[in-house]
Motif scaffolding. Structure first.
Motif, PDB file in Angstrom:
ATOM      1  N   THR A   1       0.851  -1.182   0.000  1.00  0.00           N
ATOM      2  CA  THR A   1       0.000   0.000   0.000  1.00  0.00           C
ATOM      3  C   THR A   1       0.886   1.231   0.000  1.00  0.00           C
ATOM      4  O   THR A   1       1.941   1.244   0.643  1.00  0.00           O
ATOM      5  N   VAL A   2       0.474   2.234  -0.739  1.00  0.00           N
ATOM      6  CA  VAL A   2       1.273   3.454  -0.850  1.00  0.00           C
ATOM      7  C   VAL A   2       0.735   4.544   0.058  1.00  0.00           C
ATOM      8  O   VAL A   2       1.481   5.212   0.771  1.00  0.00           O
ATOM      9  N   GLN A   3      -0.580   4.715   0.063  1.00  0.00           N
ATOM     10  CA  GLN A   3      -1.181   5.857   0.743  1.00  0.00           C
ATOM     11  C   GLN A   3      -1.583   5.566   2.182  1.00  0.00           C
ATOM     12  O   GLN A   3      -1.809   6.489   2.954  1.00  0.00           O
ATOM     13  N   LEU A   4      -1.684   4.280   2.557  1.00  0.00           N
ATOM     14  CA  LEU A   4      -2.141   3.934   3.892  1.00  0.00           C
ATOM     15  C   LEU A   4      -1.072   3.133   4.624  1.00  0.00           C
ATOM     16  O   LEU A   4      -0.277   2.431   4.011  1.00  0.00           O
ATOM     17  N   PRO A   5      -1.040   3.224   5.968  1.00  0.00           N
ATOM     18  CA  PRO A   5      -0.040   2.468   6.734  1.00  0.00           C
ATOM     19  C   PRO A   5      -0.292   0.968   6.659  1.00  0.00           C
ATOM     20  O   PRO A   5      -1.435   0.527   6.564  1.00  0.00           O
ATOM     21  N   SER A   6       0.785   0.189   6.674  1.00  0.00           N
ATOM     22  CA  SER A   6       0.634  -1.264   6.651  1.00  0.00           C
ATOM     23  C   SER A   6       1.721  -1.922   7.488  1.00  0.00           C
ATOM     24  O   SER A   6       2.253  -2.965   7.127  1.00  0.00           O
ATOM     25  N   ASP A   7       2.067  -1.314   8.611  1.00  0.00           N
ATOM     26  CA  ASP A   7       3.164  -1.809   9.445  1.00  0.00           C
ATOM     27  C   ASP A   7       2.710  -2.809  10.493  1.00  0.00           C
ATOM     28  O   ASP A   7       3.543  -3.443  11.139  1.00  0.00           O
ATOM     29  N   HIS A   8       1.401  -2.938  10.698  1.00  0.00           N
ATOM     30  CA  HIS A   8       0.895  -3.774  11.784  1.00  0.00           C
ATOM     31  C   HIS A   8      -0.319  -4.584  11.347  1.00  0.00           C
ATOM     32  O   HIS A   8      -0.978  -4.263  10.357  1.00  0.00           O
ATOM     33  N   LEU A   9      -0.623  -5.601  12.138  1.00  0.00           N
ATOM     34  CA  LEU A   9      -1.959  -6.168  12.165  1.00  0.00           C
ATOM     35  C   LEU A   9      -2.653  -5.600  13.397  1.00  0.00           C
ATOM     36  O   LEU A   9      -2.024  -5.436  14.455  1.00  0.00           O
ATOM     37  N   CYS A  10      -3.917  -5.273  13.264  1.00  0.00           N
ATOM     38  CA  CYS A  10      -4.673  -4.641  14.348  1.00  0.00           C
ATOM     39  C   CYS A  10      -5.729  -5.612  14.872  1.00  0.00           C
ATOM     40  O   CYS A  10      -6.546  -6.116  14.086  1.00  0.00           O
ATOM     41  N   LEU A  11      -5.710  -5.850  16.170  1.00  0.00           N
ATOM     42  CA  LEU A  11      -6.754  -6.650  16.795  1.00  0.00           C
ATOM     43  C   LEU A  11      -7.916  -5.712  17.118  1.00  0.00           C
ATOM     44  O   LEU A  11      -7.790  -4.818  17.955  1.00  0.00           O
ATOM     45  N   VAL A  12      -9.033  -5.909  16.423  1.00  0.00           N
ATOM     46  CA  VAL A  12     -10.166  -4.980  16.500  1.00  0.00           C
ATOM     47  C   VAL A  12     -11.394  -5.727  16.995  1.00  0.00           C
ATOM     48  O   VAL A  12     -11.703  -6.827  16.521  1.00  0.00           O
ATOM     49  N   ARG A  13     -12.095  -5.122  17.948  1.00  0.00           N
ATOM     50  CA  ARG A  13     -13.357  -5.679  18.439  1.00  0.00           C
ATOM     51  C   ARG A  13     -14.511  -5.000  17.714  1.00  0.00           C
ATOM     52  O   ARG A  13     -14.630  -3.765  17.716  1.00  0.00           O
TER      53      ARG A  13
END
Length: 326
Positions: free
Chosen positions: A214-226
Motif C-alpha cells: 500500500t502506498v497511501q495507507l499504513p501497513s506496518d501492523h496487524l490490528c486486533l479490532v473488536r
C-alpha cells in the motif's frame, strides 16, 4: 495464512479476557487457529474454545489437543469464511453451516438487544480481506448467518490499512468510503492491540511475509479490532428486510464521493430534495463524502417515507452485488 508467534499469546489472552463478566469458562469461537499457539493460551486463560480449521496439516494436532482435554476444546473441520454459501444443495467441504456450528457450540438465538451470545476470534486472511469483511457486514445488516443468533462479537486481526478505512472521518479523501459508513453504523469499533508484522509467521513455501502493499495507507501492523454490533442499529425505518437497499444506497453514493447530495437525490427522481434536506438539517451543497454515517441512516429513513422513492431503484445492484459477495 498468518500464524501468531508464541510471545503474542499473552497479549491476545489479556485483550479477550476483558469484560467477560466473571464467567468462569466463557465460550469463544476461534477461526483458523493453525498450529494452536493462541488456542493453548486461550485454553490456559479458562476459555471454552470451539476451533474451526480447514487445513488438514493442522487438524491432527488440534484434534490430539482436543482429546487430551475434558470438553474444553471442540475442533471442527471447515472454513469460517465459507460459512453459509448461497449455492443450493448439500454443502461441500470446507463450507460450513452456521446452524450446525452454533448447535455444536450449544448457543441458542437471542433477541437483538440482548447481551452478546458468543465471541469470535481469529486472523482475517490477507487474500481478499476486504471481500471477507464485506460479507460479514452484509450478514450483519440482514441478520443472516451468524447474526441470526444475536449480536455476535468479532475480535479480529485485520490489516492496518483496513483498520484505517474502518475508522476514517467524513471528508478524508480516499479512505472515507461506503464501507466506512456502514461499518461505523453497524458496529461499535474498538482497537484492542496493534502488533508488528514481525510477530507473525507464515506457512508460505518461501517463508516470507505476505505484507499487503500500500502506498497511501499504513501497513506496518496487524490490528486486533473488536466489532460489537450496535444495539440500536434497527431503529427507525432501517430493518433487516430493507437493509440491502440501504447498503446499496450508500455504495451508490460513493461512486462519485465529491458529488453533491442534492444532485444525487435528483438523479433518484426526487423532486422535493431541497425540502427534504432542510428537514434533515443537511446543507444543500453537502458532498456525499462529507456526510456522517448517521446522516446516511436519517436520509434513508426519510426516503422510505417519500412517495417518490422506491426500493426498485437499487434492485439490480442489490442482486448483482449479493451474488458477487457470496
Amino acid at each position: 495464512r498468518f500464524v501468531a508467534c508464541p510471545q503474542l499469546a499473552r497479549t491476545v489472552r489479556r485483550c479477550l479476557q476483558h469484560g467477560d463478566g466473571g464467567d468462569p469458562q466463557p465460550l469463544l469461537l476461534e477461526i483458523a487457529p493453525g498450529p494452536g499457539i493462541l488456542t493453548r493460551a486461550l485454553l490456559d486463560a479458562g476459555f471454552r474454545v470451539v476451533a474451526v480449521e480447514s487445513n488438514s496439516d493442522f487438524l491432527t494436532d488440534l484434534q490430539s489437543l482436543e482429546n487430551s482435554l475434558d470438553g474444553q476444546l471442540k475442533v471442527i473441520s471447515g472454513d469460517f469464511f465459507k460459512l453459509d454459501p448461497l449455492a443450493k444443495g448439500a454443502l461441500k467441504p470446507p463450507a460450513v453451516s452456521s446452524d450446525k456450528l452454533f448447535e455444536t457450540m450449544g448457543v441458542a438465538a437471542v433477541p437483538w438487544r440482548a447481551d452478546v451470545p458468543v465471541k469470535i476470534f481469529g486472523i482475517v486472511p490477507q487474500q481478499s480481506e476486504r471481500k471477507r469483511l464485506w460479507r460479514l457486514l452484509f450478514s450483519l445488516y440482514e441478520c443472516s448467518s451468524i447474526y441470526r443468533y444475536g449480536r455476535v462479537e468479532l475480535n479480529l486481526f485485520i490489516s492496518e490499512k483496513e483498520y484505517t478505512v474502518l475508522t476514517a472521518k467524513p471528508g478524508e479523501p480516499r479512505i472515507y468510503q461506503a464501507f466506512t459508513v456502514l461499518a461505523q453504523l453497524g458496529y461499535e469499533i474498538k482497537l484492542l492491540h496493534k502488533e508488528p508484522w514481525s510477530s507473525f509467521e507464515t506457512n508460505l513455501k518461501n517463508g516470507g511475509l505476505a505484507i499487503p502493499k500500500t502506498v497511501q495507507l499504513p501497513s506496518d501492523h496487524l490490528c486486533l479490532v473488536r466489532l460489537t454490533p450496535q444495539q440500536n442499529l434497527f431503529t427507525g425505518g432501517l430493518k433487516p428486510s430493507n437493509a440491502s437497499t440501504f447498503i446499496f444506497m450508500v455504495k451508490q453514493s460513493f461512486v462519485k464521493p465529491n458529488s453533491k447530495l442534492r444532485d444525487r437525490l435528483n438523479s433518484w427522481s426526487l423532486d422535493n430534495s431541497d425540502r427534504l434536506l432542510k428537514a434533515l438539517e443537511i446543507p444543500k451543497n453537502a458532498a456525499m463524502r462529507n456526510l456522517y454515517p448517521e446522516d446516511y441512516k436519517r436520509l434513508f429513513e426519510a426516503l422510505q417515507n417519500s412517495d417518490m422513492f422506491t426500493e426498485t431503484l437499487f434492485h439490480d445492484e442489490v442482486m448483482a452485488s449479493a451474488r458477487a459477495i457470496n
